[in-house]
Design a protein around this motif. Structure first.
Motif, PDB file in Angstrom:
ATOM      1  N   PHE A   9       5.465   5.573  -8.923  1.00 56.53           N
ATOM      2  CA  PHE A   9       4.007   5.705  -8.864  1.00 56.53           C
ATOM      3  C   PHE A   9       3.593   7.174  -8.947  1.00 56.53           C
ATOM      4  CE2 PHE A   9       4.055   1.338  -7.159  1.00 56.53           C
ATOM      5  CZ  PHE A   9       2.997   0.805  -7.870  1.00 56.53           C
ATOM      6  N   SER A  10       4.365   8.056  -8.340  1.00 54.86           N
ATOM      7  CA  SER A  10       4.043   9.486  -8.390  1.00 54.86           C
ATOM      8  C   SER A  10       4.194  10.042  -9.797  1.00 54.86           C
ATOM      9  CB  SER A  10       4.942  10.259  -7.423  1.00 54.86           C
ATOM     10  OG  SER A  10       4.778   9.812  -6.099  1.00 54.86           O
ATOM     11  N   ALA A  11       5.146   9.498 -10.559  1.00 51.51           N
ATOM     12  CA  ALA A  11       5.306   9.935 -11.941  1.00 51.51           C
ATOM     13  C   ALA A  11       4.088   9.560 -12.771  1.00 51.51           C
ATOM     14  CB  ALA A  11       6.569   9.315 -12.539  1.00 51.51           C
ATOM     15  N   ALA A  12       3.460   8.433 -12.431  1.00 56.34           N
ATOM     16  CA  ALA A  12       2.252   8.017 -13.138  1.00 56.34           C
ATOM     17  C   ALA A  12       1.043   8.830 -12.707  1.00 56.34           C
ATOM     18  CB  ALA A  12       1.997   6.532 -12.906  1.00 56.34           C
ATOM     19  N   ASP A  13       0.997   9.201 -11.425  1.00 56.88           N
ATOM     20  CA  ASP A  13      -0.094  10.044 -10.908  1.00 56.88           C
ATOM     21  C   ASP A  13       0.424  10.796  -9.682  1.00 56.88           C
ATOM     22  OD1 ASP A  13      -2.587  11.207 -10.282  1.00 56.88           O
ATOM     23  OD2 ASP A  13      -2.968   9.599  -8.856  1.00 56.88           O
ATOM     24  N   PRO A  14       0.569  12.114  -9.757  1.00 56.55           N
ATOM     25  CA  PRO A  14       1.134  12.893  -8.651  1.00 56.55           C
ATOM     26  C   PRO A  14       0.397  12.722  -7.329  1.00 56.55           C
ATOM     27  CG  PRO A  14       1.085  14.207 -10.651  1.00 56.55           C
ATOM     28  CD  PRO A  14       0.333  12.949 -10.958  1.00 56.55           C
ATOM     29  N   SER A  15      -0.901  12.428  -7.359  1.00 57.47           N
ATOM     30  CA  SER A  15      -1.639  12.290  -6.094  1.00 57.47           C
ATOM     31  C   SER A  15      -1.134  11.114  -5.269  1.00 57.47           C
ATOM     32  CB  SER A  15      -3.136  12.125  -6.368  1.00 57.47           C
ATOM     33  OG  SER A  15      -3.434  10.852  -6.929  1.00 57.47           O
ATOM     34  N   LEU A  16      -0.487  10.143  -5.913  1.00 55.51           N
ATOM     35  CA  LEU A  16       0.016   8.980  -5.182  1.00 55.51           C
ATOM     36  C   LEU A  16       1.227   9.321  -4.323  1.00 55.51           C
ATOM     37  CD1 LEU A  16      -0.380   6.153  -7.852  1.00 55.51           C
ATOM     38  CD2 LEU A  16      -1.753   6.532  -5.796  1.00 55.51           C
ATOM     39  N   ALA A  17       1.825  10.492  -4.530  1.00 58.79           N
ATOM     40  CA  ALA A  17       2.952  10.903  -3.688  1.00 58.79           C
ATOM     41  C   ALA A  17       2.537  10.995  -2.229  1.00 58.79           C
ATOM     42  CB  ALA A  17       3.506  12.240  -4.168  1.00 58.79           C
ATOM     43  N   SER A  18       1.294  11.349  -1.978  1.00 58.98           N
ATOM     44  CA  SER A  18       0.783  11.412  -0.597  1.00 58.98           C
ATOM     45  C   SER A  18      -0.107  10.219  -0.265  1.00 58.98           C
ATOM     46  CB  SER A  18       0.011  12.714  -0.376  1.00 58.98           C
ATOM     47  OG  SER A  18      -1.065  12.813  -1.307  1.00 58.98           O
ATOM     48  N   LEU A  19      -0.860   9.719  -1.253  1.00 64.47           N
ATOM     49  CA  LEU A  19      -1.796   8.627  -0.977  1.00 64.47           C
ATOM     50  C   LEU A  19      -1.082   7.310  -0.680  1.00 64.47           C
ATOM     51  CD1 LEU A  19      -4.551   9.250  -3.699  1.00 64.47           C
ATOM     52  CD2 LEU A  19      -4.747   9.605  -1.225  1.00 64.47           C
ATOM     53  N   LEU A  20      -0.077   6.960  -1.489  1.00 63.64           N
ATOM     54  CA  LEU A  20       0.559   5.656  -1.329  1.00 63.64           C
ATOM     55  C   LEU A  20       1.259   5.504   0.022  1.00 63.64           C
ATOM     56  CD1 LEU A  20       1.220   2.898  -2.392  1.00 63.64           C
ATOM     57  CD2 LEU A  20       3.062   3.875  -3.767  1.00 63.64           C
ATOM     58  N   PRO A  21       2.036   6.490   0.501  1.00 64.75           N
ATOM     59  CA  PRO A  21       2.618   6.330   1.841  1.00 64.75           C
ATOM     60  C   PRO A  21       1.566   6.144   2.930  1.00 64.75           C
ATOM     61  CG  PRO A  21       3.713   8.098   0.665  1.00 64.75           C
ATOM     62  CD  PRO A  21       2.526   7.712  -0.161  1.00 64.75           C
ATOM     63  N   GLU A  22       0.431   6.817   2.772  1.00 68.90           N
ATOM     64  CA  GLU A  22      -0.650   6.657   3.758  1.00 68.90           C
ATOM     65  C   GLU A  22      -1.214   5.245   3.709  1.00 68.90           C
ATOM     66  OE1 GLU A  22      -5.180   8.337   4.564  1.00 68.90           O
ATOM     67  OE2 GLU A  22      -3.804   9.474   3.269  1.00 68.90           O
ATOM     68  N   TRP A  23      -1.436   4.706   2.521  1.00 64.21           N
ATOM     69  CA  TRP A  23      -1.973   3.352   2.395  1.00 64.21           C
ATOM     70  C   TRP A  23      -0.996   2.315   2.938  1.00 64.21           C
ATOM     71  CZ3 TRP A  23      -3.651   4.231  -3.396  1.00 64.21           C
ATOM     72  CH2 TRP A  23      -4.773   5.069  -3.416  1.00 64.21           C
ATOM     73  N   LEU A  24       0.287   2.583   2.808  1.00 63.45           N
ATOM     74  CA  LEU A  24       1.293   1.630   3.294  1.00 63.45           C
ATOM     75  C   LEU A  24       1.402   1.633   4.812  1.00 63.45           C
ATOM     76  CD1 LEU A  24       4.178   2.199   0.712  1.00 63.45           C
ATOM     77  CD2 LEU A  24       2.679   0.214   0.872  1.00 63.45           C
ATOM     78  N   SER A  25       1.248   2.766   5.423  1.00 59.69           N
ATOM     79  CA  SER A  25       1.452   2.882   6.873  1.00 59.69           C
ATOM     80  C   SER A  25       0.174   2.750   7.674  1.00 59.69           C
ATOM     81  CB  SER A  25       2.119   4.221   7.200  1.00 59.69           C
ATOM     82  OG  SER A  25       1.294   5.300   6.783  1.00 59.69           O
ATOM     83  N   SER A  26      -0.975   2.835   7.024  1.00 58.13           N
ATOM     84  CA  SER A  26      -2.252   2.815   7.731  1.00 58.13           C
ATOM     85  C   SER A  26      -2.728   1.389   7.981  1.00 58.13           C
ATOM     86  CB  SER A  26      -3.304   3.570   6.908  1.00 58.13           C
ATOM     87  OG  SER A  26      -4.579   3.458   7.509  1.00 58.13           O
TER      88      SER A  26
END
Length: 569
Positions: A415-432
């Motif tokens: 996902f980060s390769a598709a959009d670098p911002s997801l490197a921080s956003l996706l872990p937050e969405w998963l754990s929140s």
């Protein structure tokens, strides 16, 4: 080569007679019965249906020593060929359990096939003995009359067996043979477009994955058409579906069944071959924590809503209606603020598959929230010039297509390769336990969520009619009814002195009362009448619906059309 013979010739007794024949490799024989079946993350204790386990060798019956609830060992006198005989009771109809009746048999081989130590990667043969007039449908290569061969024990376990005097229909997808088998009906005979639409769904899955043909070399689809059932289970070269006759008669019934087909068919890529690393190889005896089930099931649940539209079968407004239904289920479940998506995946074995009336409002399904997150991810990526299908295809090329399992780190990397911002956003969405940015994502395609209000004050309960009157079936954690002292299972007697005999009575009485005012409630627990004060809250939201966003125009409409068609930019 182990040979497993299953005799179904006493369907009225619901007993499957089993005989496993093999030549032992060692005089110390160890074996076990699987505790669960892949695709359904619950320790099912299949051994509870096993009876009369006996070992025979050279005219003797060596003594078996039980070493666990579903495992045994024996010191053999010789290395001569042996037989293990036993029987399995098959009374439970689901896609994960065995069911034998006078008009059909369905076998989940995880509940029937003994795993012999040292034989997991050996070829296994299956032989079936059937009642007269029955035919067996088995997604394995046939090697003789009523015999099939699996390349190893895992393939044997992955083989559902359907048998009976059933209609079956052969069709081809990109020259790959597919067979539709049905118990309880015959959709291709009733619906002249059914097989054509199955073909279109299958080809839409291939396009989504960026391939020209299915992953399997042959494919079996089995449908159990029951009165009210619903469910599905995926396999490498087959799927088993359960769908209700009543539901199929509803205006959206055919569409819902096609979505179920799309879900299980897509699993031959996502879940079966593109598999979480924790499930390679399968451990059939213990529960394994899999933090990425949200991707395996949630992503597939999101895509199954869009695939019939991508196949040209359903209309845009129908897709939006179905998305509205799922988003309503999500937003009306307060459990999403208690359990994160990652936790939901990790706790599947002990929560989702063991949910009861007390689970309502305390947990969130990784199918449901996973689908919501997949929607957000897809629209987030589309706003940046790519799309969720591109990430799925990348994972297929790098992991699934070569048989390499993926970890959570692999997903984050893709996902980060598709959009670098997801490197921080996706872990937050998963754990929140907060919602991912739904409103922002939907705005890009000109949509917004509009709330529809309920018409009566809320007690935060779900009731059901019982013989003695209305009963509390479920309670929200912060419900006014909880403040009044009620629990799941309590029976309601009267509200403000008015007798309550049905759920309809309760709704009528609440409707005539103003919210936030104390009312006298009589109720029963454990045979004793109780009295307390109920203070209903203001009417809440009954449903959310996707509608056009103010100011949206042709640009957003074009984006929406491409999104719902699963078109990749």
């Amino acid at each position: 080569m182990p040979l497993l013979t299953l005799r179904l010739t006493e369907p009225h007794r619901q007993l499957v007679r089993a005989k496993l024949q093999l030549t032992p490799r060692s005089r110390l024989l160890r074996f076990s019965l699987p505790q669960w079946t892949p695709g359904s993350y619950l320790i099912r204790h299949y051994v509870r249906r096993l009876e009369s386990l006996v070992l025979h060798q050279s005219g003797q019956t060596p003594t078996l020593q039980r070493t666990g609830v579903a495992s045994w060992e024996c010191q053999l006198p010789t290395l001569d060929p042996l037989e293990v005989r036993y029987q399995i009771l098959a009374p439970e109809l689901s896609v994960r359990t065995c069911h034998l009746s006078v008009d059909h048999g369905f076998l989940v081989l995880a509940a029937l096939a003994l795993a012999m130590e040292g034989e997991r990667w050996s070829a296994h043969r299956l032989r079936l003995e059937l009642p007269d007039g029955w035919e067996a449908f088995v997604p394995l290569p046939r090697v003789g009359e009523h015999q099939w061969e699996a390349c190893d024990f895992d393939q044997l376990i992955d083989t559902p067996v359907e048998a009976g005097p059933h209609p079956s229909h052969l069709f081809h997808v990109a020259e790959v043979p597919h067979r539709w088998v049905e118990w309880g009906g015959d959709l291709p005979a009733e619906d002249p477009h059914w097989l054509e639409d199955l073909n279109r769904i299958a080809l839409a899955c291939c396009r989504l994955m960026g391939v020209t043909r299915p992953a399997a070399d042959h494919y079996l689809m089995v449908l159990h058409r029951t009165e009210n059932g619903y469910g599905g289970l995926e396999h490498d070269s087959s799927c088993v579906l359960q769908f209700g006759r009543r539901a199929l008669c509803q205006p959206d019934g055919r569409r819902k069944l096609l979505q179920l087909v799309a879900h299980e068919y897509l699993h031959q890529w996502n879940v079966r071959r593109l598999r979480p690393a924790e499930l390679i190889p399968y451990d059939y005896e213990t529960a394994v924590v899999v933090p990425t089930l949200w991707f395996a099931e949630g992503l597939t649940s999101y895509l199954d809503l869009l695939l019939p539209h991508s196949a040209g079968i359903t209309r845009e407004e129908e897709v939006l209606e179905d998305l509205s239904t799922d988003l309503s289920r999500y937003l009306l479940n307060s459990g999403r603020h208690i359990q994160s998506l990652r936790a939901s995946s990790q706790e599947a074995w002990v929560k989702l598959y063991l949910a009861d009336d007390h689970s309502w409002g305390t947990q969130i399904s990784y199918y449901l929230k996973g689908a919501v997150l997949a929607l957000v991810l897809d629209l987030h990526l589309r706003a940046r010039g790519t799309a969720l299908p591109e990430v799925l295809r990348s994972l297929w090329r790098n992991q699934g297509g070569i048989g390499r399992g993926y970890s959570e780190a692999d997903l984050l990397s893709a996902f980060s390769a598709a959009d670098p911002s997801l490197a921080s956003l996706l872990p937050e969405w998963l754990s929140s336990t907060q919602d991912p940015p739904l409103e922002q994502a939907l705005a890009w395609v000109g949509l917004r969520l509009e709330a529809e209000s309920a018409t009566i004050p809320s007690a935060g309960w779900q009731l059901e009619d019982c013989t003695g009157g209305p009963r509390v079936k479920r309670l929200e954690r912060e419900a006014p009814a909880r403040s009044a002292g009620l629990s799941v299972g309590d029976e309601l007697l009267a509200l403000d002195g008015r007798r309550l005999r049905s759920v309809e009575d309760v709704e009528r009485e609440l409707a005539r009362l103003a919210p936030l005012q104390s009312r006298e409630l009589l109720w029963v627990r454990d045979g004793l009448v109780r009295r307390s004060s109920l203070v209903p809250a203001a009417p809440g939201i009954s449903r959310w619906r996707l509608v056009n966003r103010d100011g949206s125009g042709s640009l957003e409409a074009g984006r929406r059309a491409a999104w719902l068609q699963l078109t990749v930019p």
